[in-house]
Write an enzyme that holds these catalytic residues in place. Structure first.
Site, PDB file in Angstrom:
ATOM      1  N   ASP A  15       0.874  -1.173   0.000  1.00 18.95           N
ATOM      2  CA  ASP A  15       0.000   0.000   0.000  1.00 18.95           C
ATOM      3  C   ASP A  15       0.915   1.227   0.000  1.00 18.95           C
ATOM      4  OD1 ASP A  15      -2.528  -1.460   0.340  1.00 18.95           O
ATOM      5  OD2 ASP A  15      -1.672  -2.001   2.268  1.00 18.95           O
ATOM      6  N   ASP A 125      -6.285  -6.953  -3.180  1.00 21.48           N
ATOM      7  CA  ASP A 125      -7.011  -6.265  -2.104  1.00 21.48           C
ATOM      8  C   ASP A 125      -7.984  -5.236  -2.653  1.00 21.48           C
ATOM      9  OD1 ASP A 125      -7.694  -5.738   0.513  1.00 21.48           O
ATOM     10  OD2 ASP A 125      -6.075  -4.300   0.848  1.00 21.48           O
TER      11      ASP A 125
END
Length: 886
Positions: A15, A125
Site C-alpha cells: 500500500d 485487495d
C-alpha cells in the site's frame, strides 16, 4: 495418487500510502528492495519475489536508487523479480473504464522495458470487482485472475470469514456480461496465508498442520498456494531454511519457492473444469453479512472523488480528443505528456488513496497531486486548442470563439466563456494609464452567431477591466489590460467529437436587466418543475407524461463508523427536511432559462456523543457493534440548493452547497422513484449493471449501499452525477438516496488511527442531474450515451490573432460513425504508432451495428489489431469494442 505441491510465493503487499504517508513507506520500501536483491543474488533456495503486480513499486524504489535500474532489469530477465502487469493497484469502482485500461497499458509498457511481465490479472485487495474484468483481461491476453475480495469476503484486520455462500473451491470460472470467461483464483485464506514460516521444527509443525489443512479445504487441485508476505511485510530472509524444514516434516508434499506463472500453469494442468462453479458479473460480496464490503469508501472524503472524476473527464473527453484533432493540423500528439498526466493521476487512484481510507497527511498530498494533474491537463488542452484555432478559417468580422466537445453524441450544452476585448498592451501605453483609457470606452454588449449567421441567444455580464498577458512562442511575455465579459449561451447541436466556431459581435445597445419573477416554477418544452414550500420539487416530463413528486428532500443521520464503513448511531436519530420551511427565491431568469435557490438551515447534532464514541474507538470496538448515540448539542447545517432549467435541457440540473461544521454524520438527498420494482440499474465500468434491491438472506447490515459511476436509475427517476459514487435503493425500489457527504473521524481498520480531517469541515459543492424515465428500459435506450455526453466537459477558446495559414474548416465533426441506442462512446485518442483509436461499449441486450465512414481494424484494448479493415461491425451485448485506424 498425485503429490501435493505447496507453491510459496514471496511478496509484500505494498500500500503506497495508508497508515503512514508516502515517504515514510518509501523508506521501508527501499530497505525491502535492497534485502530482496541480496537474497535473489546470494541465497540458495530463494528464487523469486513477486512485486505485488504494480510497477509503481519499482518506480518508487528507482527514484531513490536510479543506479539500480540495470540490476533490476537483470533480476527480471533472470525470472527472479516478478513484475507487472499494472502500473498501480487501483480501486476498481472509483476509477473510470479508461483509467483502468491506461493503468494496464502503462504497466505493461513499463514491465516490458524491464524484460518480462508476470501475465496474471492481480487484484489482491481490491474492494470489490466490476463485472467486465474477465472481458478486459481476455482482450489483454490474460486467462487467469487472482483476487482477494468479492466472493469469500475478507474484512478488517485480515480476517477470513467462512460462509456457506463462498465458492466451494478457491478456483472458479468468472464470466463477464459479454460471455468472456477467465479462470478465477480466490485468495481464500488471504494473501498472508504463508507469512512468517517458522524455522524451528516444533513451531513449523504447528504452523504447517494448520496452513495445509486450511488450503486443502478450498483447493480443487493438489497445487496449493501460500502467500509468503502481507501488508508492507519485510522479506523473510530465512525462507530457504524454513522450506527445508518443511520438506523434512512433510515428505509427501513438494514445497516449491514459486511464482504466479508457474503456479497458474500447474493449476490449469491439473484442473477438472467440471468440478468448478462459474460466477457471473461484478463481485462485491453480495452474499455476505454486508459489514465488510468496504462499499462506504465511496463516500469518505467525497471531495477527492469529485476531483478524481473531474480529472478523468478532462483527460478522456478533452486532452486526448483535442490532441487527436490537433494532430490533423500537424501538431505532434503528446504521448509522453499524456502518460505523465495519467500516471500522476493514477498515484491518487491507488486503492487506499482514492478510497480515502488513509491518514490525513496522505489525503492532503492527494489534493496537491490533483492540482498538479489539472495544471498539466489544462496545459495540454489549451495548447492543442490554441494550435487548432490558429489554423481555423474564420470570417472577417466578429470575435471568433471555438467550442470543443467529445461526449460521443450531438448534444445541447450551456457554455460559459470569459471574452476579452479592446486590449491595450504595455508596449502601446504606460501601464498605469491603460485602465483609465479603457474606462472611457462606451458600454457594449454582444450578439452571438453561428458560422452560418444564425443568431444564438446570449447573456452578457461585464466583468470590468483586467490585467492579462500572452506568452508568445518566440518573444518575451506580452502584458496588457482588456475589458472582460462573461458570455453564457446554449449551443444546440455540438458535434459528437469535434469543434464548432461562433462569432461574437460587439454592439452598443446594452440590454436592460430583466427583473426575475417570484414564481417558484420552471418550464421548457421538455420539462416542468414546481417547488413546494418544504423545498422539494415535482418534475413532469412533457414527452413521456411521467411525473415524480417530493424529490430532493434531505436527511442527516449519525455515523459512528469509519472511513471504510458506515454505521448508524445507536439512537437512530435522523433529521430530515420534509417539514421544513426554507427560504426560497429566483436566483436568475433570463432568455436562456431560470435558476431557483433554496436555503435550508437544518438543526442537527454537532457530533456523536463525545465520551461514549471516544471510548468505543479507544477500545477498537468493531463498527457493527458500536452503539454510541448522537450528541445532545445542536448546530445549524447550512445547505443551499440551486435548481436550474435552461431552454434545451431534458433534465433538471441541481447544485447543492453544504457548509459542513458537524462531525460524525452522513448527509443524503432523497428521491421517491414513483414506482416499486425488484431491481435497479447503475452505470459501472464499461457496463450498465442490473442489481437486486433486496439483499441476500445472509445480509445483516441494515444498509445496502452501492457504488456507481455516471448514473443510477430506479423506477421513474435517473440521477446522473459528477463524482458522487455512493447511493442506496430501498428494498421495494420506491426510494433512491444519494450520498452528498459522509463525515467520520478514523481510518478504522486494524488499530487506532485518527483521521479528523475526514470530518470534512469545508464547503462541499455537489452537482447532479435529475431525469424522468422508465428505469427498467435504460440499458436499451439512448440514455447511457446521452448521460455520458452530458457529463463530458466542453472547452471554449477565444481566437488570438495569428499569421499561420488558415487551412481548417470553421466546424468539424470527427465522429465518423453511426450507432444504434445502447452504444456508449468511451475514447478517441492515438495509439503509440499514431493510428487513431476509438472505443465504445454496448449496454443494450441485443446486438447492434456500428457503421463507420472510413475503414477501421477491430482491436483489443491493448490496441493490437487482430483482423482486417471494415466499415461495418456487429457489436455483441456488453461488448467493449475498440477500433484502430488503418
Amino acid at each position: 495418487m498425485t503429490r501435493k505441491k505447496a507453491h510459496i510465493i514471496s511478496h509484500s503487499h505494498w500500500d503506497r500510502e495508508w497508515f503512514l504517508p508516502l515517504e515514510s513507506l518509501r523508506f521501508k520500501l527501499v530497505t525491502l528492495m535492497d534485502e530482496v536483491e541480496g537474497l535473489l543474488d546470494m541465497e540458495a533456495g530463494f528464487n523469486h519475489f513477486h512485486m505485488d503486480g504494480q510497477m509503481i513499486m519499482l518506480e518508487d524504489y528507482l527514484a531513490v536508487k536510479p543506479a539500480k535500474r540495470e540490476k533490476m532489469k537483470q533480476l527480471v530477465a533472470d525470472g527472479k523479480l516478478r513484475i507487472g502487469p499494472w502500473y498501480m493497484l487501483q480501486d476498481a469502482f472509483l476509477t473510470s473504464g479508461e483509467a483502468n485500461i491506461r493503468n494496464l497499458q502503462y504497466g505493461l509498457e513499463m514491465a516490458k522495458e524491464f524484460g518480462h511481465v508476470e501475465k496474471i490479472g492481480y487484484f489482491p485487495d481490491t474492494f470489490g470487482l466490476y463485472g467486465q474484468v474477465p472481458q478486459l483481461m481476455s482482450q489483454a491476453g490474460f486467462d487467469t485472475v487472482v483476487f482477494g475480495r468479492g466472493v469469500n469476503p475478507t474484512g478488517f484486520n485480515n480476517q477470513v470469514f467462512d460462509s456457506a455462500f463462498a465458492s466451494k473451491y478457491s478456483e472458479m470460472f468468472w464470466e463477464s456480461p459479454d460471455g468472456s470467461k477467465v479462470l478465477g483464483i480466490l485468495l481464500a485464506n488471504w494473501y498472508s496465508n504463508g507469512n512468517e514460516i517458522p524455522v524451528e521444527k516444533e513451531a513449523a509443525k504447528v504452523f504447517w498442520d494448520k496452513k495445509l489443512a486450511d488450503v486443502e479445504r478450498f483447493a480443487s487441485t493438489d497445487e496449493w498456494l501460500f502467500m509468503n508476505g502481507c501488508d508492507h511485510q519485510p522479506v523473510q530472509t530465512d525462507l530457504a531454511e524454513a522450506l527445508e524444514v518443511a520438506k523434512e516434516l512433510y515428505p509427501d508434499v513438494d514445497f516449491i519457492h514459486s511464482h504466479f506463472e508457474r503456479y497458474q500453469d500447474a493449476v490449469k494442468q491439473s484442473l477438472e473444469p467440471e468440478k468448478l462453479q462459474t460466477v457471473y458479473g461484478e463481485l462485491t460480496s453480495q452474499q455476505s453479512d454486508g459489514w465488510s464490503t468496504l462499499a462506504n469508501t465511496a463516500s469518505s472524503r467525497i471531495y477527492l472523488k469529485q476531483a478524481n472524476e473531474k480529472m478523468e473527464r478532462l483527460l478522456e473527453r478533452l486532452a486526448e480528443p483535442i490532441s487527436v484533432m490537433a494532430s490533423d493540423a500537424g501538431v505532434p500528439y503528446p504521448h509522453e505528456y499524456l502518460a505523465f498526466a495519467w500516471k500522476l493521476l493514477m498515484e491518487n487512484q491507488i486503492h487506499d488513496s482514492i478510497t480515502a481510507c488513509s491518514l490525513d497527511e496522505v489525503h492532503r498530498e492527494m489534493e496537491v497531486r490533483f492540482e498538479k494533474v489539472e495544471q498539466v491537463t489544462m496545459s495540454l488542452i489549451s495548447n492543442a486548442a490554441r494550435k487548432l484555432t490558429e489554423q481555423i478559417t474564420i470570417a472577417e468580422t466578429g470575435i471568433p470563439i471555438t467550442i470543443f466537445h467529445a461526449g460521443g453524441v450531438e448534444i445541447a450544452k450551456t457554455i460559459e466563456i470569459e471574452l476579452e476585448t479592446d486590449e491595450i498592451h504595455f508596449s502601446e501605453m504606460h501601464f498605469e494609464q491603460i485602465p483609465d483609457e479603457l474606462a472611457k470606452l462606451p458600454a457594449q454588449t454582444f450578439r452571438l452567431e453561428t458560422s452560418e449567421g444564425v443568431e444564438i441567444p446570449v447573456v452578457v455580464e461585464p466583468l470590468g477591466i483586467h490585467f492579462n498577458y500572452d506568452l508568445p512562442e518566440r518573444k518575451f511575455r506580452d502584458s496588457y489590460f482588456a475589458r472582460k465579459y462573461k458570455l453564457t449561451f446554449i449551443v444546440e447541436n455540438l458535434p459528437a467529437v469535434g469543434y464548432e466556431t461562433l462569432y461574437a459581435h460587439a454592439i452598443s445597445e446594452v440590454e436592460p436587466e430583466v427583473e426575475p419573477s417570484s414564481a417558484l416554477t420552471m418550464e421548457n418544452r421538455f420539462l416542468k418543475v414546481e417547488v413546494a414550500a418544504n423545498g422539494t420539487y415535482t418534475l413532469f416530463d412533457k414527452m413521456s407524461g411521467i411525473e415524480a413528486r417530493g424529490l430532493g428532500a434531505y436527511e442527516d443521520v449519525g455515523d459512528i463508523g469509519n472511513e471504510y464503513m458506515f454505521k448508524e448511531a445507536g439512537d437512530k436519530l435522523r433529521v430530515d427536511t420534509l417539514q421544513s420551511k426554507p427560504e426560497m427565491s429566483v436566483l436568475r431568469e433570463d432568455k436562456l432559462g431560470k435558476t431557483i435557490i433554496i436555503r435550508h438551515e437544518i438543526e442537527i447534532p454537532e457530533s456523536a456523543s463525545a465520551a461514549a464514541f471516544a471510548e468505543e474507538k479507544r477500545r477498537l470496538v468493531w463498527h457493527p457493534e458500536r452503539q454510541s448515540p448522537r450528541s445532545e448539542k445542536r448546530i445549524i447545517l447550512k445547505v443551499a440548493t440551486e435548481l436550474t432549467l435552461n431552454k434545451h435541457d431534458k433534465q433538471l440540473a441541481v447544485r447543492v452547497k453544504i457548509v459542513n461544521n458537524a462531525d460524525d454524520h452522513r448527509f443524503r438527498v432523497l428521491f421517491p422513484t414513483g414506482v416499486t420494482c425488484e431491481t435497479h440499474q447503475a452505470g459501472s465500468v464499461f457496463e450498465v449493471t442490473t442489481r437486486p434491491n433486496k439483499q441476500a438472506k445472509e445480509w445483516t447490515n441494515p444498509t445496502s449501499d452501492n457504488r456507481k459511476q455516471a448514473f443510477v436509475t430506479s423506477g421513474n427517476v435517473l440521477i446522473a452525477t459528477h463524482g458522487l459514487p455512493e447511493y442506496e435503493v430501498s428494498e421495494n425500489g420506491d426510494k433512491l438516496e444519494l450520498t452528498l457527504l459522509r463525515a467520520v473521524s478514523e481510518i478504522g481498520d486494524w488499530g487506532d488511527f485518527p483521521a479528523y480531517e475526514a470530518e470534512c469541515h469545508r464547503e462541499i459543492t455537489a452537482d447532479f442531474y435529475v431525469f424522468l424515465t422508465d428505469g427498467s428500459k435504460a440499458i436499451n435506450s439512448e440514455l447511457p450515451a446521452e448521460v455520458n455526453a452530458l457529463l463530458a466537459p466542453v472547452y471554449a477558446m477565444q481566437h488570438k490573432p495569428s499569421n499561420k495559414a488558415k487551412t481548417l474548416p470553421e466546424n468539424q465533426n470527427f465522429a465518423k460513425w453511426k450507432a444504434a441506442n445502447g452504444l456508449v462512446f468511451s475514447t478517441f485518442k492515438l495509439a503509440k504508432d499514431n493510428k487513431r483509436i476509438v472505443r465504445f461499449y454496448l449496454t443494450a441486450t441485443e446486438p447492434t451495428i456500428l457503421q463507420t465512414i472510413h475503414a477501421w481494424g477491430k482491436s483489443t484494448i491493448l490496441e493490437e489489431v487482430s483482423a482486417g479493415q471494415e466499415k461495418t461491425f456487429t457489436v455483441r451485448p456488453n461488448e467493449i469494442i475498440t477500433l484502430k485506424g488503418v
